[in-house]
Design an enzyme around this catalytic site. Structure first.
Site, PDB file in Angstrom:
ATOM      1  N   SER A 189       0.972  -1.590   0.436  1.00 30.84           N
ATOM      2  CA  SER A 189      -0.101   0.416  -0.013  1.00 30.84           C
ATOM      3  C   SER A 189       0.378   1.353  -0.191  1.00 30.84           C
ATOM      4  CB  SER A 189      -1.158   0.022   1.377  1.00 30.84           C
ATOM      5  OG  SER A 189      -0.245   0.612   2.431  1.00 30.84           O
ATOM      6  N   ASN A 190       1.759   0.877   0.922  1.00 31.80           N
ATOM      7  CA  ASN A 190       2.982   2.099   0.399  1.00 31.80           C
ATOM      8  C   ASN A 190       3.343   2.344  -0.644  1.00 31.80           C
ATOM      9  OD1 ASN A 190       3.441   3.877   3.287  1.00 31.80           O
ATOM     10  ND2 ASN A 190       3.610   1.872   3.988  1.00 31.80           N
TER      11      ASN A 190
ATOM     12  N   LYS B 180      12.735  -9.271   3.813  1.00 32.85           N
ATOM     13  CA  LYS B 180      13.923  -9.082   4.052  1.00 32.85           C
ATOM     14  C   LYS B 180      15.289  -7.942   4.332  1.00 32.85           C
ATOM     15  CE  LYS B 180      12.093 -13.652   2.985  1.00 32.85           C
ATOM     16  NZ  LYS B 180      12.765 -14.373   4.065  1.00 32.85           N
TER      17      LYS B 180
ATOM     18  N   HIS C 263       9.398   2.585   8.492  1.00 36.43           N
ATOM     19  CA  HIS C 263       9.185   2.142   9.489  1.00 36.43           C
ATOM     20  C   HIS C 263       7.720   2.435  10.241  1.00 36.43           C
ATOM     21  CE1 HIS C 263       9.850  -0.823  12.804  1.00 36.43           C
ATOM     22  NE2 HIS C 263      10.180  -0.131  13.203  1.00 36.43           N
TER      23      HIS C 263
HETATM   24  C1  GRF Z   1       4.352  -0.493   6.848  1.00 38.59           C
HETATM   25  O1  GRF Z   1       3.931  -0.602   7.832  1.00 38.59           O
HETATM   26  C2  GRF Z   1       5.655   0.138   6.781  1.00 38.59           C
HETATM   27  O2  GRF Z   1       5.775   1.569   7.459  1.00 38.59           O
HETATM   28  C3  GRF Z   1       6.179  -1.595   6.956  1.00 38.59           C
HETATM   29  O3  GRF Z   1       5.878  -2.162   6.708  1.00 38.59           O
HETATM   30  C4  GRF Z   1       4.250  -2.001   6.271  1.00 38.59           C
HETATM   31  C5  GRF Z   1       4.114  -1.667   4.461  1.00 38.59           C
HETATM   32  O4  GRF Z   1       2.685  -1.993   4.589  1.00 38.59           O
HETATM   33  N1  GRF Z   1       7.751  -1.292   7.245  1.00 38.59           N
HETATM   34  P1  GRF Z   1       2.380  -1.897   2.844  1.00 38.59           P
HETATM   35  O5  GRF Z   1       2.822  -3.103   2.699  1.00 38.59           O
HETATM   36  O6  GRF Z   1       2.776  -0.673   2.670  1.00 38.59           O
HETATM   37  O7  GRF Z   1       0.708  -1.873   2.657  1.00 38.59           O
END
Ligand code: GRF
Length: 206
Positions: free
Chosen positions: A12-13, A90, A108
């Site tokens: 989603s990010n 990973k 994070h």
């Molecule tokens: C997010 O909460 C990010 O901070 C962490 O892993 C999660 C990934 O979420 N490193 P998505 O796959 O982007 O929905």
């Protein structure tokens, strides 16, 4: 700015960054998506967006060294100049870390250095924040080094912890902030407002 993503799960990010590229809020181009998980949401999203995407893992490459080389080759082949870890579970290999030193960012879901390191991922982070009685948490974007969650912090955004939060409600609120914050930080790097050692902007900070 040519973006290469590594993501293990939902992505989603990554999607939020892709959307920002489409609207022009972030002047960058997503050029490749790599996942260690063949059935990840991230790879499915990349397919829907017609972004070249690869499943690269110890299933496709039998040793960590060969996998490191394959990841590096894919990033170079697509002329990536900024590597985005968007929920990548990973560690990167030394060749990739060295070639893209200072140009690999991770997000994070807490205010590092608190609530980081081995085992601090997903819902565990938010459970730990609540267990510690924190009044605020947040999002950290940092450079990636060989150790988990330990490279230089590039940006942080605070998120309140509410009295009736569960780990799930807190995770949702933090994730929303991540989606807005990551594209903004990337655009500030692109335009030279934030300097990171591995990315050469057209407008260097003096
Ligand atoms: C997010 O909460 C990010 O901070 C962490 O892993 C999660 C990934 O979420 N490193 P998505 O796959 O982007 O929905």
């Amino acid at each position: 700015m040519k973006l290469g993503f590594l993501a293990s799960h939902n992505g989603s990010n990554m999607q939020a960054i892709i959307e920002a590229c489409k609207t022009g809020a972030l002047q960058a181009t997503p050029v490749v998506v790599i996942s260690n998980n063949a059935v990840s949401g991230a790879l499915a999203r990349a397919g829907r967006e017609s972004i070249p995407h690869y499943h690269l893992s110890l299933k496709t490459h039998p040793t960590p060294e060969l996998l490191d080389q394959a990841i590096l080759d894919a990033l170079i082949a697509h002329r990536v100049d900024m590597v985005i870890l968007a929920g990548y579970m990973k560690k990167l290999g030394v060749k990739t870390l060295t070639r893209f030193d200072g140009a690999i960012l991770n997000i994070h879901p807490a205010l590092l250095p608190k609530f980081g390191g081995q085992g601090m991922y997903g819902i565990h982070v938010h459970e730990a924040v609540l267990a510690a009685g924190e009044k605020e948490t947040g999002v950290t974007i940092h450079l990636v080094t060989e150790e988990y969650d330990s490279g230089a912090i590039i940006g942080q955004e605070k998120v309140p912890v509410l009295p009736d939060d569960t780990p799930q409600t807190l995770q949702e609120r933090v994730l929303k902030t991540e989606h807005a914050f990551f594209p903004r930080i990337l655009d500030r790097i692109r335009c030279g407002e934030i300097a990171i050692p591995g990315y050469r902007t057209m407008n260097p900070v003096t």
